[in-house]
Scaffold this motif. Sequence first.
Motif, PDB file in Angstrom:
ATOM      1  N   LEU A   1      15.793 112.574  61.307  1.00 11.26           N
ATOM      2  CA  LEU A   1      16.595 113.773  61.069  1.00 11.26           C
ATOM      3  C   LEU A   1      17.916 113.431  60.391  1.00 11.26           C
ATOM      4  O   LEU A   1      18.338 114.098  59.434  1.00 11.26           O
ATOM      5  N   ILE A   2      18.582 112.370  60.869  1.00  3.61           N
ATOM      6  CA  ILE A   2      19.857 111.990  60.263  1.00  3.61           C
ATOM      7  C   ILE A   2      19.633 111.420  58.865  1.00  3.61           C
ATOM      8  O   ILE A   2      20.440 111.650  57.941  1.00  3.61           O
ATOM      9  N   ALA A   3      18.538 110.667  58.675  1.00  2.00           N
ATOM     10  CA  ALA A   3      18.243 110.159  57.336  1.00  2.00           C
ATOM     11  C   ALA A   3      17.917 111.288  56.375  1.00  2.00           C
ATOM     12  O   ALA A   3      18.200 111.202  55.174  1.00  2.00           O
ATOM     13  N   PHE A   4      17.346 112.359  56.870  1.00  2.00           N
ATOM     14  CA  PHE A   4      17.031 113.509  56.014  1.00  2.00           C
ATOM     15  C   PHE A   4      18.300 114.163  55.478  1.00  2.00           C
ATOM     16  O   PHE A   4      18.313 114.700  54.368  1.00  2.00           O
ATOM     17  N   THR A   5      19.382 114.134  56.291  1.00  2.00           N
ATOM     18  CA  THR A   5      20.644 114.700  55.805  1.00  2.00           C
ATOM     19  C   THR A   5      21.236 113.869  54.671  1.00  2.00           C
ATOM     20  O   THR A   5      22.019 114.385  53.872  1.00  2.00           O
ATOM     21  N   VAL A   6      20.888 112.589  54.590  1.00  2.00           N
ATOM     22  CA  VAL A   6      21.363 111.749  53.488  1.00  2.00           C
ATOM     23  C   VAL A   6      20.482 111.907  52.264  1.00  2.00           C
ATOM     24  O   VAL A   6      20.965 112.168  51.153  1.00  2.00           O
ATOM     25  N   ASP A   7      19.170 111.757  52.471  1.00  2.00           N
ATOM     26  CA  ASP A   7      18.208 111.885  51.375  1.00  2.00           C
ATOM     27  C   ASP A   7      16.845 112.158  52.009  1.00  2.00           C
ATOM     28  O   ASP A   7      16.421 111.422  52.895  1.00  2.00           O
ATOM     29  N   PRO A   8      16.130 113.194  51.578  1.00  2.00           N
ATOM     30  CA  PRO A   8      14.806 113.463  52.167  1.00  2.00           C
ATOM     31  C   PRO A   8      13.839 112.303  52.040  1.00  2.00           C
ATOM     32  O   PRO A   8      12.974 112.115  52.906  1.00  2.00           O
ATOM     33  N   TRP A   9      13.946 111.520  50.967  1.00  2.00           N
ATOM     34  CA  TRP A   9      13.056 110.375  50.819  1.00  2.00           C
ATOM     35  C   TRP A   9      13.338 109.304  51.866  1.00  2.00           C
ATOM     36  O   TRP A   9      12.430 108.568  52.261  1.00  2.00           O
ATOM     37  N   TYR A  10      14.581 109.197  52.317  1.00  2.00           N
ATOM     38  CA  TYR A  10      14.904 108.225  53.355  1.00  2.00           C
ATOM     39  C   TYR A  10      14.170 108.551  54.659  1.00  2.00           C
ATOM     40  O   TYR A  10      13.736 107.651  55.386  1.00  2.00           O
ATOM     41  N   ALA A  11      14.035 109.839  54.966  1.00  3.60           N
ATOM     42  CA  ALA A  11      13.288 110.240  56.165  1.00  3.60           C
ATOM     43  C   ALA A  11      11.833 109.801  56.074  1.00  3.60           C
ATOM     44  O   ALA A  11      11.230 109.364  57.062  1.00  3.60           O
ATOM     45  N   LEU A  12      11.252 109.894  54.871  1.00  2.00           N
ATOM     46  CA  LEU A  12       9.868 109.445  54.684  1.00  2.00           C
ATOM     47  C   LEU A  12       9.757 107.937  54.889  1.00  2.00           C
ATOM     48  O   LEU A  12       8.801 107.450  55.525  1.00  2.00           O
ATOM     49  N   TRP A  13      10.730 107.187  54.360  1.00  2.00           N
ATOM     50  CA  TRP A  13      10.701 105.737  54.552  1.00  2.00           C
ATOM     51  C   TRP A  13      10.844 105.369  56.027  1.00  2.00           C
ATOM     52  O   TRP A  13      10.186 104.439  56.512  1.00  2.00           O
ATOM     53  N   VAL A  14      11.681 106.087  56.746  1.00  2.00           N
ATOM     54  CA  VAL A  14      11.829 105.825  58.183  1.00  2.00           C
ATOM     55  C   VAL A  14      10.527 106.108  58.917  1.00  2.00           C
ATOM     56  O   VAL A  14      10.105 105.347  59.804  1.00  2.00           O
ATOM     57  N   LEU A  15       9.838 107.198  58.563  1.00  2.00           N
ATOM     58  CA  LEU A  15       8.565 107.524  59.197  1.00  2.00           C
ATOM     59  C   LEU A  15       7.519 106.444  58.939  1.00  2.00           C
ATOM     60  O   LEU A  15       6.799 106.021  59.857  1.00  2.00           O
ATOM     61  N   ILE A  16       7.435 105.968  57.706  1.00  2.00           N
ATOM     62  CA  ILE A  16       6.467 104.908  57.377  1.00  2.00           C
ATOM     63  C   ILE A  16       6.774 103.633  58.162  1.00  2.00           C
ATOM     64  O   ILE A  16       5.875 102.974  58.708  1.00  2.00           O
ATOM     65  N   PHE A  17       8.059 103.292  58.239  1.00  2.00           N
ATOM     66  CA  PHE A  17       8.438 102.085  58.974  1.00  2.00           C
ATOM     67  C   PHE A  17       8.121 102.222  60.459  1.00  2.00           C
ATOM     68  O   PHE A  17       7.659 101.267  61.099  1.00  2.00           O
ATOM     69  N   VAL A  18       8.355 103.394  61.044  1.00  2.00           N
ATOM     70  CA  VAL A  18       8.074 103.607  62.463  1.00  2.00           C
ATOM     71  C   VAL A  18       6.589 103.436  62.746  1.00  2.00           C
ATOM     72  O   VAL A  18       6.191 102.788  63.735  1.00  2.00           O
ATOM     73  N   VAL A  19       5.735 103.985  61.891  1.00  3.21           N
ATOM     74  CA  VAL A  19       4.284 103.874  62.100  1.00  3.21           C
ATOM     75  C   VAL A  19       3.832 102.425  61.976  1.00  3.21           C
ATOM     76  O   VAL A  19       3.048 101.918  62.799  1.00  3.21           O
ATOM     77  N   ILE A  20       4.318 101.725  60.959  1.00  4.58           N
ATOM     78  CA  ILE A  20       3.911 100.329  60.760  1.00  4.58           C
ATOM     79  C   ILE A  20       4.412  99.454  61.908  1.00  4.58           C
ATOM     80  O   ILE A  20       3.675  98.594  62.423  1.00  4.58           O
ATOM     81  N   TYR A  21       5.647  99.659  62.328  1.00  3.68           N
ATOM     82  CA  TYR A  21       6.182  98.846  63.414  1.00  3.68           C
ATOM     83  C   TYR A  21       5.449  99.120  64.725  1.00  3.68           C
ATOM     84  O   TYR A  21       5.275  98.205  65.532  1.00  3.68           O
ATOM     85  N   GLN A  22       5.017 100.342  64.947  1.00  2.83           N
ATOM     86  CA  GLN A  22       4.265 100.654  66.159  1.00  2.83           C
ATOM     87  C   GLN A  22       2.965  99.856  66.207  1.00  2.83           C
ATOM     88  O   GLN A  22       2.591  99.333  67.268  1.00  2.83           O
ATOM     89  N   GLN A  23       2.267  99.752  65.095  1.00  2.00           N
ATOM     90  CA  GLN A  23       1.038  98.969  65.059  1.00  2.00           C
ATOM     91  C   GLN A  23       1.326  97.481  65.268  1.00  2.00           C
ATOM     92  O   GLN A  23       0.593  96.789  65.991  1.00  2.00           O
ATOM     93  N   PHE A  24       2.389  96.987  64.648  1.00  2.00           N
ATOM     94  CA  PHE A  24       2.764  95.584  64.842  1.00  2.00           C
ATOM     95  C   PHE A  24       3.103  95.305  66.302  1.00  2.00           C
ATOM     96  O   PHE A  24       2.729  94.268  66.863  1.00  2.00           O
ATOM     97  N   GLU A  25       3.795  96.216  66.935  1.00  3.24           N
ATOM     98  CA  GLU A  25       4.178  96.033  68.331  1.00  3.24           C
ATOM     99  C   GLU A  25       2.966  96.081  69.255  1.00  3.24           C
ATOM    100  O   GLU A  25       2.852  95.281  70.196  1.00  3.24           O
ATOM    101  N   ASN A  26       2.036  97.004  68.992  1.00  6.32           N
ATOM    102  CA  ASN A  26       0.875  97.166  69.873  1.00  6.32           C
ATOM    103  C   ASN A  26      -0.078  95.990  69.794  1.00  6.32           C
ATOM    104  O   ASN A  26      -0.647  95.582  70.821  1.00  6.32           O
ATOM    105  N   TYR A  27      -0.284  95.433  68.607  1.00  8.93           N
ATOM    106  CA  TYR A  27      -1.343  94.437  68.416  1.00  8.93           C
ATOM    107  C   TYR A  27      -0.832  93.009  68.282  1.00  8.93           C
ATOM    108  O   TYR A  27      -1.627  92.076  68.379  1.00  8.93           O
ATOM    109  N   VAL A  28       0.462  92.803  68.058  1.00  5.70           N
ATOM    110  CA  VAL A  28       0.978  91.450  67.874  1.00  5.70           C
ATOM    111  C   VAL A  28       2.054  91.119  68.911  1.00  5.70           C
ATOM    112  O   VAL A  28       1.951  90.131  69.640  1.00  5.70           O
ATOM    113  N   LEU A  29       3.072  91.946  68.978  1.00  6.80           N
ATOM    114  CA  LEU A  29       4.233  91.618  69.803  1.00  6.80           C
ATOM    115  C   LEU A  29       3.980  91.832  71.283  1.00  6.80           C
ATOM    116  O   LEU A  29       4.234  90.950  72.113  1.00  6.80           O
TER     117      LEU A  29
END
Length: 423
Positions: A293-321
């Motif tokens: 939400l805060i990244a969206f106030t800066v740039d809508p594309w930043y919110a998309l990048w944050v969403l992609i990073f959250v999804v990828i990190y969740q998979q890394f955390e579940n299966y590796v970390l």
Amino acid sequence: MAPTDETGQAAQQSSASGTTPPVRPPVGGAGANGRMPRWLPRAMVLALALVAVFQLGSWAFHQLTGLLINILIAFFLALAIEPAVSWMASRGMRRGFAAFVVFIGVVVVSAGFVTLLGSVLADQIIKLIEGFPEYLDSVINWINTHFKTDLKRVDIQEGLLRSDWLRNYVQNSATGVLDVSAQVIGGLFQLLTIALFSFYFAADGPRLRRAICSVLPPARQAEVLRAWEIAVNKTGGYIYSRGLMALISGVAHFVLLQALDVPYAPVLAVWVGLVSQFIPTIGTYLAGALPMLIAFTVDPWYALWVLIFVVIYQQFENYVLQPKLTSKTVDIHPAVAFGSVIAGTALLGAVGALIAIPAIATLQAFLGAYVRRYDVTDDPRVHGHHRRGEGAGLRTRAKGLWARRPGAEQPGVGGEGSGQRPS
């Protein structure tokens, strides 16, 4: 013989007249069959007493449910800080002072986090209120351009201020201030109660164990102490492993937010780390909503990048970390963890969701110590495979179906390989 003759004559006279003389009760046992049994009044009094005790106990349990839940939370918190307190006590520090130091550290960290997060939310709300007229003008201009209307911000503001909906909302909000204040005061009192019980459990842990073991035989004492040790190891291991994963998650998200130049990156990173780890399964996505939400106030594309990073990190955390960090502390299958969280939420709400995983881990470890295990046979079916020769494969079955189709030539009948000469 005289009484016998008189009795015989009386019997003959009664039989002759057709009436039966009344039977006299036996001497010494009058009314023995018609009396109430001696045990029946006592049984009735005992039954009434049991019903009264049950009703009283049920009423007391419902009245003390909140206190019992607070004590349960305090007990698990005491188990979580038990390793740190024991470590300080083993270095020569008094146990009460060690528990006080740990509690002061937890309170300072929690208060600092809440203060920083509150300042971030307040700043964002102020910015939203200040920029609301500009945002409203942009929306009105877009509507006027695309729908050929003639809307004005002044008219819309006056319509909102004069609307019954706004008036009713303000009245309801004013009446609900007292309820909110009462809930806040009740929440602070509940936190104080939990903190006090946690401190007493942590500071007087050995005394509490001695008091429990003093009423049990030696064999039972060993089992209680073993269960207590397993609970301390599992609960402490769960808290510390989650804390380490929260630190790693916070650092990773801080690097991303700082690279995107999102404001309040340190506070948002701490928020993501704590919420994502201490709310199982869906905590990562809930924690990522605020940075998006805060990244969206800066740039809508930043919110998309944050969403992609959250999804990828969740998979890394579940299966590796997570498997590497929790393999020696809280080794629970993800399905069991998710089911325990749902069951804990259904029983105790948010409190049950927080203590469900360490409780299930403790129960699993305690039962595993008494379940006898055997070596598993080296059978391919254990690994999900079939033995060779057991059933045809998919390719063989497909060939068989193709050969049995209508009009297909059967092998060995006619053709070049049939051994018959052409005529």
